[in-house]
Write an enzyme that holds these catalytic residues in place. Sequence first.
Site, mmCIF file in Angstrom:
data_model
loop_
_atom_site.group_PDB
_atom_site.id
_atom_site.type_symbol
_atom_site.label_atom_id
_atom_site.label_comp_id
_atom_site.label_asym_id
_atom_site.label_seq_id
_atom_site.Cartn_x
_atom_site.Cartn_y
_atom_site.Cartn_z
ATOM 1 N N TYR A 188 25.680 43.921 40.043
ATOM 2 C CA TYR A 188 26.608 44.328 38.767
ATOM 3 C C TYR A 188 26.315 43.294 38.087
ATOM 4 O O TYR A 188 26.956 43.283 36.197
ATOM 5 C CB TYR A 188 28.198 44.162 39.548
ATOM 6 C CG TYR A 188 29.300 44.121 38.930
ATOM 7 C CD1 TYR A 188 29.484 45.035 38.274
ATOM 8 C CD2 TYR A 188 30.415 42.249 38.122
ATOM 9 C CE1 TYR A 188 30.808 45.436 37.354
ATOM 10 C CE2 TYR A 188 31.040 42.837 37.471
ATOM 11 C CZ TYR A 188 31.725 44.358 36.792
ATOM 12 O OH TYR A 188 33.036 44.148 36.283
ATOM 13 N N ARG A 231 25.402 45.530 29.556
ATOM 14 C CA ARG A 231 26.800 46.998 28.612
ATOM 15 C C ARG A 231 26.945 45.803 27.812
ATOM 16 O O ARG A 231 27.249 46.030 26.072
ATOM 17 C CB ARG A 231 27.871 46.276 29.513
ATOM 18 C CG ARG A 231 29.282 47.136 29.073
ATOM 19 C CD ARG A 231 30.354 47.524 30.311
ATOM 20 N NE ARG A 231 30.577 46.215 30.835
ATOM 21 C CZ ARG A 231 31.408 46.212 31.773
ATOM 22 N NH1 ARG A 231 32.015 47.396 32.226
ATOM 23 N NH2 ARG A 231 31.873 45.319 33.221
ATOM 24 N N TYR A 245 35.970 35.297 31.054
ATOM 25 C CA TYR A 245 35.724 34.486 32.531
ATOM 26 C C TYR A 245 34.536 33.442 32.491
ATOM 27 O O TYR A 245 33.673 33.718 31.349
ATOM 28 C CB TYR A 245 34.855 35.906 33.912
ATOM 29 C CG TYR A 245 35.910 36.623 34.087
ATOM 30 C CD1 TYR A 245 37.327 36.341 33.949
ATOM 31 C CD2 TYR A 245 35.537 37.897 34.917
ATOM 32 C CE1 TYR A 245 38.813 36.913 34.502
ATOM 33 C CE2 TYR A 245 36.397 38.297 35.848
ATOM 34 C CZ TYR A 245 38.004 37.928 35.450
ATOM 35 O OH TYR A 245 38.496 39.059 36.031
ATOM 36 N N ARG A 274 42.280 45.106 30.669
ATOM 37 C CA ARG A 274 43.015 45.502 31.983
ATOM 38 C C ARG A 274 43.995 47.336 31.559
ATOM 39 O O ARG A 274 43.724 47.683 32.826
ATOM 40 C CB ARG A 274 44.419 44.685 32.478
ATOM 41 C CG ARG A 274 43.580 42.827 32.451
ATOM 42 C CD ARG A 274 42.713 42.797 33.373
ATOM 43 N NE ARG A 274 42.721 41.890 33.883
ATOM 44 C CZ ARG A 274 41.113 41.330 34.465
ATOM 45 N NH1 ARG A 274 41.175 42.289 35.560
ATOM 46 N NH2 ARG A 274 41.280 39.654 34.660
ATOM 47 N N GLU A 327 40.347 47.802 45.602
ATOM 48 C CA GLU A 327 40.262 47.887 43.888
ATOM 49 C C GLU A 327 40.575 49.414 43.638
ATOM 50 O O GLU A 327 40.682 50.057 44.214
ATOM 51 C CB GLU A 327 39.259 47.927 42.999
ATOM 52 C CG GLU A 327 39.158 47.353 41.756
ATOM 53 C CD GLU A 327 38.098 47.479 41.281
ATOM 54 O OE1 GLU A 327 37.448 47.920 39.958
ATOM 55 O OE2 GLU A 327 36.767 46.575 40.982
#
Length: 340
Positions: free
Chosen positions: A147, A154, A207, A220, A334
């Site tokens: 990930y 990305r 983060y 979000r 999730e």
Amino acid sequence: MTQAQQTVKLPSSAFTGLTEVSEVAATGNVLGVINYTTECTDPRVENGLLTLDLHMAADLGEAFAEVWTTARPVETGEHHGVVYAHDGEYLLVAGRIAPTGRYTEDTRAAYVAALDLMDGLGYKNCFRMWNFLNDINGDNAEGLEIYRDFCKGRAEAFELFHFGDKEVPSATGIGSLGGGIAFYFLASRSAALTSVENSKQMAAYHYPRQYGPRPPKFARATYLAGTHTDRRSGQIYVAGTASIRGHETLHDGDVVAQVKLSLDNIEHLVSDENLADYEIVRGNSLLDVDNIKVYVRHRADIPTVKKMCEERFSPNARIQYLNVDVCRADLLVEIEGIIA
């Protein structure tokens, strides 16, 4: 990003059985068919429909299709390995990255192909992204979690196309059962969109480095409206939401507490209290969320998760439960959805 100058009809989606796709397709113009099924394949145009198969089901009894429709006739095509469908106002683009020992470069290349297509066709308002990563918590050939490897590629692609942090769309990054990495995006030419954060969570793009060399780049939620003055009747695309406050995972190992916090996070995200910062007034709650996907790490937890979701979502909500890994090894569930 452009702002809409006129009202445009928003896209819609529906869950259906794999054998019922043709019936749904016959009722409208189809942007794409995403099959949550038993194998992952390259995206293709099949019977005139953009089709992407994701390996997200253990058997065909768990499989389903998500069909995206629009109000206008649809054209399809291919661009440097990604397949697309568009109607002059909305675009769906899908791609796949083959399994490899390191994903940064291939992710960057695949994203660049998709973003270049969007830019070239004039669909510069990307409002939703989905990414499905096989062995998402495993390590790549260099010992970096897959990930995090993906997030690095990305982020590099976003930088090449000057995506500012507050312009990134809502997204899901979730595990899959095979096939490398598959993805699909939705974008618009002129619909107005607003990236929304949760005041009780740190923006993912902020983060700290403990979560990888590059932070996840997503919002979000995204608010999508036909005009830039419409702050009441647009759609809200809720990103994959988990048991996180600030930037930290809470309730490690406790699926009941993780589900509750995930639902609480969505409830706050779509509340007028949170949306007031964006001058959006919807009066929404969990009862308004639909087209819900719930990703559950452990199959044995699904009955518990399902019971809790059914108690808080509308009894009319369409919900699919998928047994796959989640983006952090300590997360057990999730949840994502759409308010139309």
